[in-house]
Design a protein around this motif. Sequence first.
Motif, PDB file in Angstrom:
ATOM      1  N   UNK A   6       0.838  -1.190   0.000  1.00  0.00           N
ATOM      2  CA  UNK A   6       0.000   0.000   0.000  1.00  0.00           C
ATOM      3  C   UNK A   6       0.883   1.253   0.000  1.00  0.00           C
ATOM      4  N   UNK A   7       0.332   2.324  -0.536  1.00  0.00           N
ATOM      5  CA  UNK A   7       1.046   3.588  -0.597  1.00  0.00           C
ATOM      6  C   UNK A   7       1.188   4.192   0.795  1.00  0.00           C
ATOM      7  N   UNK A   8       2.382   4.647   1.138  1.00  0.00           N
ATOM      8  CA  UNK A   8       2.632   5.275   2.434  1.00  0.00           C
ATOM      9  C   UNK A   8       2.574   6.790   2.261  1.00  0.00           C
ATOM     10  N   UNK A   9       1.517   7.441   2.756  1.00  0.00           N
ATOM     11  CA  UNK A   9       1.382   8.890   2.528  1.00  0.00           C
ATOM     12  C   UNK A   9       2.324   9.734   3.374  1.00  0.00           C
ATOM     13  N   UNK A  23      15.715  13.228   0.997  1.00  0.00           N
ATOM     14  CA  UNK A  23      14.266  13.260   0.806  1.00  0.00           C
ATOM     15  C   UNK A  23      13.796  14.704   0.876  1.00  0.00           C
ATOM     16  N   UNK A  24      13.098  15.192  -0.131  1.00  0.00           N
ATOM     17  CA  UNK A  24      12.714  16.611  -0.158  1.00  0.00           C
ATOM     18  C   UNK A  24      11.645  16.923   0.872  1.00  0.00           C
ATOM     19  N   UNK A  25      11.666  18.154   1.347  1.00  0.00           N
ATOM     20  CA  UNK A  25      10.653  18.640   2.278  1.00  0.00           C
ATOM     21  C   UNK A  25       9.789  19.731   1.665  1.00  0.00           C
ATOM     22  N   UNK A  26      10.272  20.325   0.600  1.00  0.00           N
ATOM     23  CA  UNK A  26       9.534  21.407  -0.050  1.00  0.00           C
ATOM     24  C   UNK A  26       9.448  21.132  -1.540  1.00  0.00           C
ATOM     25  N   UNK A  27       8.579  21.875  -2.214  1.00  0.00           N
ATOM     26  CA  UNK A  27       8.442  21.705  -3.662  1.00  0.00           C
ATOM     27  C   UNK A  27       9.737  22.099  -4.373  1.00  0.00           C
ATOM     28  N   UNK A 408       0.154  15.079   1.497  1.00  0.00           N
ATOM     29  CA  UNK A 408       1.390  15.759   1.906  1.00  0.00           C
ATOM     30  C   UNK A 408       2.198  14.823   2.797  1.00  0.00           C
ATOM     31  N   UNK A 409       3.476  14.557   2.543  1.00  0.00           N
ATOM     32  CA  UNK A 409       4.277  15.095   1.432  1.00  0.00           C
ATOM     33  C   UNK A 409       4.493  14.102   0.297  1.00  0.00           C
ATOM     34  N   UNK A 410       3.661  13.065   0.237  1.00  0.00           N
ATOM     35  CA  UNK A 410       3.939  11.995  -0.720  1.00  0.00           C
ATOM     36  C   UNK A 410       3.787  12.438  -2.170  1.00  0.00           C
ATOM     37  N   UNK A 411       2.745  13.234  -2.473  1.00  0.00           N
ATOM     38  CA  UNK A 411       2.538  13.649  -3.859  1.00  0.00           C
ATOM     39  C   UNK A 411       2.349  15.154  -4.014  1.00  0.00           C
ATOM     40  N   UNK A 412       2.230  15.880  -2.908  1.00  0.00           N
ATOM     41  CA  UNK A 412       1.900  17.300  -3.006  1.00  0.00           C
ATOM     42  C   UNK A 412       2.628  18.081  -1.934  1.00  0.00           C
ATOM     43  N   UNK A 444       8.324  23.318   8.021  1.00  0.00           N
ATOM     44  CA  UNK A 444       9.001  22.199   7.355  1.00  0.00           C
ATOM     45  C   UNK A 444       8.885  22.282   5.845  1.00  0.00           C
ATOM     46  N   UNK A 445       7.816  22.917   5.355  1.00  0.00           N
ATOM     47  CA  UNK A 445       7.630  23.086   3.915  1.00  0.00           C
ATOM     48  C   UNK A 445       8.400  24.274   3.362  1.00  0.00           C
ATOM     49  N   UNK A 446       9.088  24.999   4.230  1.00  0.00           N
ATOM     50  CA  UNK A 446       9.920  26.113   3.771  1.00  0.00           C
ATOM     51  C   UNK A 446       9.174  27.408   3.564  1.00  0.00           C
ATOM     52  N   UNK A 447       7.975  27.549   4.161  1.00  0.00           N
ATOM     53  CA  UNK A 447       7.178  28.763   3.976  1.00  0.00           C
ATOM     54  C   UNK A 447       7.215  29.666   5.201  1.00  0.00           C
ATOM     55  N   UNK A 448       8.108  29.379   6.144  1.00  0.00           N
ATOM     56  CA  UNK A 448       8.162  30.178   7.361  1.00  0.00           C
ATOM     57  C   UNK A 448       8.621  31.597   7.137  1.00  0.00           C
TER      58      UNK A 448
END
Length: 600
Positions: A6-9, A23-27, A408-412, A444-448
């Motif tokens: 199964x997919x791990x989100x 492993x990326x944390x932001x787009x 988030x963060x698996x595909x978006x 964590x997404x880099x929007x701080x």
Amino acid sequence: MATRCRHDPTTPHNLFQDDPYLSPRTSAEFKLYSLSQESGRAAAKYFVNANPKFFQKDFAQPQIPCLIPEDIEPRLEEVSEAALVERISLRKVKAAVEMYDLLLQSGTAVSMERTNELLDLICLHGDRDPGQKDNPETEDLETPDDPRRKKGRQRKAFDLLRVIWRENNNAERIFNLMPMRDEHSYSALIRGMVKHGAYAKAFNMYTDMLNNRLVGDVHIFNAMITAAPELREKYNEKWELITELLKQMSEQKVQPNLLTFNAILKGLRRCGSLARSQALHTLSEMKAMGIVPSLASFDHVLSIFYKAASSSQGQTDILQEVISEMVGKSFSCQDPDDVNFYCSAMRICLDTKDIEQAYRVLNLLGVGENWRLLGDSYQQSVYYGRFFNLLCIMEHIDVVLKWYKDLVPSVYYPNPQGMKDLLQALDTDSRLDLIPSIWNDIRSLGHGNKADLVEEVLSLMARDKHSPEVQEAFATCALDVKSVFDQEDRGRPSLEWTAPALTHITSLLLAGNKSQQAWGMLSLFKTKNRVPSGGLLEDFLSSCKISGSSQKAVELVQLSAGFCMPATTKLAKRVKEEFELTEEQKVIISDLEVAAEAVE
């Protein structure tokens, strides 16, 4: 394995599973790491191919083709047609042209088949070697006095940077040197001219082909239909030119294919109001000829029928019909525009606020390998961003959070606007207590470092009063937000203190029983040359009353007087009435009150 696992989100895309450290944390990191990985593979492949002598031993049984060095440089040095074929196969445009010229200079005749292959290569790459690092050409595609440049569609940045069709380039020169020309020769030039923007020259070449009593193939007509809207300004003139080409196609007994109909539909997108009826007629013709529409066909139809300024009812019906036509079917890529469908469909769902159709569009990706047609990382981000935005508007917060955890963060990787949408959804359903955990995700997404997003977080937390537990969590979150303002990160813009940000953080610290840190914030108002609000000072005075600190109350009135605030008189009266003051403190308060009244 895919059916069993199964997919791990909670983890990033499996593209990065080989190295958890990367492993990326932001787009931005997703794009950087994925491109770095591909760049590393390309560099390794180039090293293997450029130095084949170091990779002669092959221990694998059976052989692994991708690990065997490939020829990337020509080996045949003599002037011969075989050397020309080698350079064409290696896609060495300039080297192939030079070899062709040497063959003609030596008196060697080059066969029409080889010349056509050379024309294909030159026209495909615009008379340049693939991946050439030169600056792209930026001169006009047609003559400078071309009236189409003065009216009609504006040129985009891509139009200014793309490879252009230069006058009398090698393709035209070699074509003119050919003693005999067939349909393939004309097809190569016409398709190359259309690809690189020389639409008028393509039509002139097509006319020349007809004058030589040659019949075009389906690829020529596909290119001409694509170019037709570029040569006319009025909607009816564009369509008349397309229909004229279709008549000639029928007269020459050329059978249309999927790309033909897609070119017609794409042209209809620029034909205004008459496009709707003609689009349905085109789809009927496709079905009558047994041609199954691709995703690009449906994308063009949606673009024709969907106009933001018109009513949405008819558009939604068209979307429903398109999705019903696609349900349960697996599609493969047959047109370069196939990857645009899902983003366009989700945009319509967002604009019409139709969450049911959005779920249906999402379910289409689960059929077969339709997910491969979602596009590159940017298109995937746009697709999931629109879906998430629609969820935040239409669904209950519990459903929104469920999807948030799955995506988030698996595909978006949400952008700042996506996080704002989530905050508004929390506000709508009165779940502001979750803001501290969302703030952790924002960092964590880099929007701080996004000022408007930080202000939104602070204003939502400071707006209302909550339970002591929630206020304490808000105060801890406010301290973390304060640390973002204080830190200096190289290469990233730092946040600038504003009066609302200082006020919100200070009030949150007061409400969360962190008085010492709150008093420390007052010094920042002076340091950053910001003025606190009267309501904030009232809150401080209430805090002083609870703690029984008369000295702090006097200092607060002094601070207010230092800012020349209108609330100084009111604060001084409250201190005199609600606190037990020493004689010295009474004198200070009286002097401050008199000075404030004089200023007023």
